[in-house]
Structures are given as structure tokens and as C-alpha cells.
Design a protein around this motif. Structure first.
Motif, short mmCIF file in Angstrom:
data_model
loop_
_atom_site.label_atom_id
_atom_site.label_comp_id
_atom_site.label_asym_id
_atom_site.label_seq_id
_atom_site.Cartn_x
_atom_site.Cartn_y
_atom_site.Cartn_z
N ALA A 2 -6.07 16.82 8.97
CA ALA A 2 -5.40 16.33 7.76
C ALA A 2 -6.15 15.10 7.29
O ALA A 2 -6.66 14.31 8.11
CB ALA A 2 -3.94 15.99 8.04
N ALA A 3 -6.25 14.91 5.99
CA ALA A 3 -6.92 13.74 5.44
C ALA A 3 -6.10 13.21 4.27
O ALA A 3 -5.46 13.96 3.55
CB ALA A 3 -8.34 14.09 4.98
N TRP A 4 -6.12 11.90 4.10
CA TRP A 4 -5.37 11.28 3.02
C TRP A 4 -6.04 9.96 2.62
O TRP A 4 -6.91 9.44 3.32
CB TRP A 4 -3.92 11.03 3.43
N THR A 5 -5.61 9.42 1.49
CA THR A 5 -6.11 8.14 1.04
C THR A 5 -4.98 7.11 1.10
O THR A 5 -3.81 7.45 0.96
CB THR A 5 -6.63 8.21 -0.41
N VAL A 6 -5.34 5.85 1.31
CA VAL A 6 -4.40 4.74 1.28
C VAL A 6 -4.76 3.86 0.09
O VAL A 6 -5.88 3.36 0.00
CB VAL A 6 -4.43 3.93 2.59
N HIS A 7 -3.81 3.72 -0.84
CA HIS A 7 -4.03 2.98 -2.07
C HIS A 7 -3.35 1.62 -2.02
O HIS A 7 -2.22 1.53 -1.55
CB HIS A 7 -3.41 3.72 -3.27
N PRO A 8 -3.98 0.60 -2.56
CA PRO A 8 -3.21 -0.61 -2.89
C PRO A 8 -2.40 -0.33 -4.15
O PRO A 8 -2.80 0.50 -4.97
CB PRO A 8 -4.31 -1.65 -3.14
N TYR A 9 -1.25 -0.96 -4.29
CA TYR A 9 -0.45 -0.72 -5.49
C TYR A 9 -1.19 -1.15 -6.75
O TYR A 9 -0.97 -0.61 -7.83
CB TYR A 9 0.90 -1.45 -5.40
N GLU A 10 -2.06 -2.09 -6.61
CA GLU A 10 -2.90 -2.51 -7.73
C GLU A 10 -4.35 -2.20 -7.38
O GLU A 10 -4.87 -2.68 -6.39
CB GLU A 10 -2.73 -4.00 -8.02
N GLY A 11 -4.99 -1.36 -8.19
CA GLY A 11 -6.37 -0.97 -7.91
C GLY A 11 -6.46 0.47 -7.48
O GLY A 11 -5.47 1.20 -7.43
N ARG A 12 -7.65 0.92 -7.12
CA ARG A 12 -7.89 2.30 -6.75
C ARG A 12 -7.96 2.44 -5.23
O ARG A 12 -7.89 1.45 -4.50
CB ARG A 12 -9.18 2.80 -7.40
N SER A 13 -8.13 3.68 -4.76
CA SER A 13 -8.14 3.94 -3.32
C SER A 13 -9.24 3.16 -2.64
O SER A 13 -10.34 3.01 -3.16
CB SER A 13 -8.34 5.44 -3.08
N GLN A 14 -8.93 2.68 -1.45
CA GLN A 14 -9.90 1.90 -0.69
C GLN A 14 -10.24 2.55 0.66
O GLN A 14 -11.33 2.38 1.16
CB GLN A 14 -9.36 0.49 -0.43
N VAL A 15 -9.30 3.29 1.25
CA VAL A 15 -9.49 3.84 2.59
C VAL A 15 -9.21 5.33 2.60
O VAL A 15 -8.23 5.79 2.00
CB VAL A 15 -8.56 3.13 3.60
N GLU A 58 0.84 -1.19 0.00
CA GLU A 58 0.00 0.00 0.00
C GLU A 58 0.88 1.25 0.00
O GLU A 58 2.04 1.20 0.41
CB GLU A 58 -0.91 0.03 1.23
N HIS A 59 0.30 2.35 -0.45
CA HIS A 59 1.03 3.61 -0.39
C HIS A 59 0.03 4.76 -0.32
O HIS A 59 -1.17 4.61 -0.56
CB HIS A 59 1.95 3.78 -1.61
N THR A 60 0.55 5.95 0.02
CA THR A 60 -0.26 7.16 0.13
C THR A 60 0.32 8.21 -0.80
O THR A 60 1.51 8.51 -0.74
CB THR A 60 -0.25 7.69 1.58
N THR A 61 -0.53 8.77 -1.66
CA THR A 61 -0.07 9.82 -2.57
C THR A 61 -0.87 11.10 -2.43
O THR A 61 -0.40 12.17 -2.78
CB THR A 61 -0.16 9.36 -4.04
N GLN A 62 -2.08 11.02 -1.93
CA GLN A 62 -2.94 12.19 -1.84
C GLN A 62 -3.14 12.57 -0.38
O GLN A 62 -3.49 11.72 0.45
CB GLN A 62 -4.31 11.92 -2.48
N LEU A 63 -2.93 13.85 -0.05
CA LEU A 63 -3.09 14.34 1.31
C LEU A 63 -3.52 15.80 1.23
O LEU A 63 -3.19 16.50 0.28
CB LEU A 63 -1.78 14.21 2.09
#
Length: 409
Positions: free
Chosen positions: A190-203, A176-181
Motif C-alpha cells: 500500500a502507498a499513500w501521501t502525507v500532505h500538510p494542510y497548507e501546501g502540496r504533498s511532501q512525503v 497533516e492529513h492523508t487523502t491519496q492511497l
């Protein structure tokens, strides 16, 4: 008397006044001429009449004498050694030098070397040397939040309080990684999204920076977090603006599903939302009345609201312009030097903008010809522009900067 003759006569009167005032405070010879030449530097593209230049020049001297901050407390003849280096773009070397800023920014210590650190109100906050890809968000008077890539292929989100205390808010799991904050206008959340490397944001996660408490909620196919409406989180979901509230409840729907061309980006301040759509236009709406379009323009991007929401700066034809939020009308410009390109910007206060600028050098082939590819950029420097005075100065950061705050809008 012709108009040009009048301008020359007024210019002579101003030069004489400046020379007199300069003598009174023992400023270097020729300083008055440099004020008239450099102090009128076009912050925008509007031609300044001699009378306007006279008022601006006299005001500059008056503020200098009073010792108010943010005005270039050093005369142009006295410059820090770093500001005279050949690596500083020529257009910036001609500017007066103003004091450092309290807006956080990243640097690499003395003369651009050493470990990465963030300057906050004159204090150097060290960043762990194993962190890369640093991005900074200003958090009002609560310091700043940064996002970085940590060891082990993870993302970390850290809040640094105004006293320098660091609190880790996020460390993603493997895969997983975070790119948007983003950070709320008042710097509380503060708010951000957690992405799986494959697929779209889930959390989607939201942190209260006053308590450090982090809440989360899972969604399907969320694109990104782009702003706040008060304490509520606004997200980009299938090219539509959606208000997901404080994550424990849904917020008031923001019906943007039928906007022409789909939403590509948006900015939020006070009661105003600016939507950038795929047709290349920008539309302004009220959060309270989202079906009522206030205005539409089609040649701007990269919007940044002033702290009071009354004005915004946007990129237009390679330079930043200032516009009135209520109408979208351009009221002035900030930067239009083609060889020194804007990399990012942030409002220092309601009337002062900080620009991150770097010299653009065209890429060349082995035989010295200009290559048809993107130019290479040199080191970045901060320039402070006073909107009302239409005057810019080089910020005394001690050298180039390595990271600059992303907009909280």
C-alpha cells in the motif's frame, strides 16, 4: 417466415423448456416467464436476438440446478425482506437476488443502524466509532486497507488482515492529513501521501502488508499516488507520471512529460497504463515501451481494470461499459438505467463486476419545481453483473452499503 415470426417461435420453445425444467425442481408458477422477462435484462445497450436470449435463459436454469455460486441461488419469487422495501430502487427490486460477496464493503449493521463496520468474507469487522470518512481498498487475499479521519484532526491508515487482525500503518501529525492511497495489484503493498494542510504533498510512504514495515521518502510538490507498476510506486508529479520505485531507489523513468494537455489521472494493470489527459481523451501505453501509444479514445473516464488486465470498465455517458484493453474497443455495457446512478465499482473476479448504485432524485424547490442543481441520491446498493452472460443481480448484503472499495488501479 419473417424474422419476427422466427423469434416468436424460438421464444415459445424456450418458454416451454424453462417451464418443464421449473416443474422438475418445484419452482413457483410463472417463474419461466419471469426468467424470460427479467433474465434478458439489458446489461448493455445491445439488442439481444431471440436465439441469444434462448441460450442465456437455458444456461441460467442449468447453472441454477447445478448450485454454482454467483447465479442467484434463490428463484425470483423468493426474496429477502430487505430487498422488497420501498427504499430499494424499483429497477433493483425486479432483479433476482444473488449471494453476498467476499469483496469488503462498509455497512451500518442491522437495517442500516448501529456502528459502522466492514464485511469481509461474512465476518463483520468493527470500525472505531470515532472514525469518519471511511474509504476502503481491497488488498487481494490479504484483507483490506482503509483510510479514515480520526479524532484530533488526524488521518489514519489501517490494514485489516484476512483473519480480521488490524494493524495501524499511519497516524498523521497535527497539521497533516492523508487523502491519496492505493494498493498494488497483488495486494502486497500500500502507498499513500502525507500532505500538510497548507501546501502540496511532501512525503510518500509505502507499506509491505506482509510484514507491516513502512518506508518513506520526501519529495517536493508531489500531487498524489495513483498506482503501482509491479512493486514500484507511480505518482502524479506536476501533471506527469513518474516512477519513484520502492522509495529506496528511483524506478525506470516513465517519460510522460510531453503528453498532450497534461495527465489528470491514470490507471495501471499488468503492462498497460491508461492516461486520462486534460483534453478529455484517454491514451493507452505499455510500461515497457512508454513512447508507443497503443490507442486513443475521447469519451471515457473512471477506469477499472479486470484482475487479469484483459478488460477494463469505464464510465461513459452516465453508464459503465466494458472495453478490450488491447484496442480500447467497447465490447459490451454493464449499466444504463438513468434513474439509478453508478457511485463506484470493483471487479469481483475476471468476469464479474460489482456496481454500487443509488437512485438519483432531482432536487426540488419549495413549490415543487425541479431545481437546477445536483440531484440527491438515496441509499447505495450492490449489484453484481456477469460480463459474459450479460446478466445482473442484486447482491444479498442485507441492506444498503455505506462504503465500497476504491479501485486499486
Amino acid at each position: 417466415m419473417t424474422e419476427r415470426s422466427k423469434e416468436q417461435e424460438q421464444g415459445g420453445q424456450v418458454r416451454e423448456l424453462l417451464a418443464t425444467r421449473a416443474d422438475e425442481v418445484s419452482l413457483p408458477d410463472g417463474w419461466a416467464d419471469r426468467v424470460l422477462r427479467d433474465g434478458k435484462r439489458a446489461v448493455g445497450r445491445r439488442r439481444l436476438a431471440a436465439t441469444t436470449a434462448a441460450v442465456a435463459a437455458v444456461a441460467a436454469v442449468g447453472v441454477l440446478l447445478s448450485g454454482l455460486p454467483g447465479t442467484g441461488e434463490q428463484p425470483p419469487a423468493s426474496r429477502p425482506e430487505w430487498a422488497t422495501a420501498d427504499s430499494v430502487p424499483q429497477a433493483l427490486r425486479k432483479m433476482p437476488v444473488g449471494p453476498d460477496t467476499d469483496v469488503p464493503y462498509g455497512t451500518r449493521g442491522e437495517q442500516g443502524k448501529g456502528a459502522l463496520r466492514v464485511m469481509l468474507g461474512g465476518r463483520a469487522i468493527p470500525i472505531p466509532k470515532e472514525y469518519t470518512g471511511l474509504r476502503i481498498w481491497r488488498a487481494g487475499d490479504r484483507g483490506f486497507v482503509y483510510l479514515a479521519d480520526g479524532p484530533g484532526d488526524v488521518s489514519v491508515v489501517v490494514h485489516v488482515d484476512a483473519d480480521g487482525t488490524s494493524t495501524e500503518l499511519e497516524r498523521t501529525a497535527k497539521g497533516e492529513h492523508t487523502t491519496q492511497l492505493n494498493v498494488s495489484e497483488d495486494g502486497r503493498f500500500a502507498a499513500w501521501t502525507v500532505h500538510p494542510y497548507e501546501g502540496r504533498s511532501q512525503v510518500v510512504k509505502r507499506a509491505d502488508l506482509t510484514t507491516g514495515k513502512v518506508g518513506s521518502r520526501s519529495y517536493d510538490d508531489i500531487d498524489s499516488v495513483h498506482g503501482f507498476a509491479g512493486d514500484d510506486v507511480l505518482i502524479n508529479w506536476d501533471a506527469r507520471v513518474q516512477n519513484i520505485g520502492s522509495l529506496d531507489r528511483d524506478g525506470t523513468p516513465w517519460p510522460s512529460a510531453d503528453r498532450d494537455g497534461g495527465v489528470e489521472d491514470y490507471s495501471v494493470a499488468s503492462d498497460t497504463v491508461l492516461l486520462s489527459t486534460s483534453d478529455g481523451c484517454m491514451r493507452a501505453y505499455s510500461i515497457a515501451q512508454p513512447d508507443n501509444q497503443r490507442w486513443k479514445v475521447c469519451d471515457m473516464e473512471d477506469v477499472h481494470f479486470s484482475p487479469d488486465g484483459q478488460r477494463f470498465v469505464a464510465l461513459r455517458e452516465g453508464g459503465y461499459v466494458v472495453s478490450d484493453t488491447s484496442s480500447g474497443e467497447v465490447t459490451g455495457g454493464l449499466w444504463s438505467v438513468p434513474s439509478v446512478h453508478p457511485q463506484d465499482m470493483a471487479w469481483e473476479d475476471d468476469d464479474t463486476v460489482l456496481l454500487e448504485l443509488a437512485e438519483a432524485k432531482p432536487a426540488r424547490t419549495k413549490d415543487g419545481m425541479i431545481a437546477p442543481i445536483a440531484p440527491q441520491y438515496g441509499p447505495s446498493y450492490l449489484v453484481r453483473c456477469h460480463v459474459e452472460q450479460e446478466r445482473c443481480e442484486l447482491v444479498d448484503t442485507g441492506g444498503p452499503v455505506k462504503a465500497f472499495p476504491s479501485s486499486s488501479s
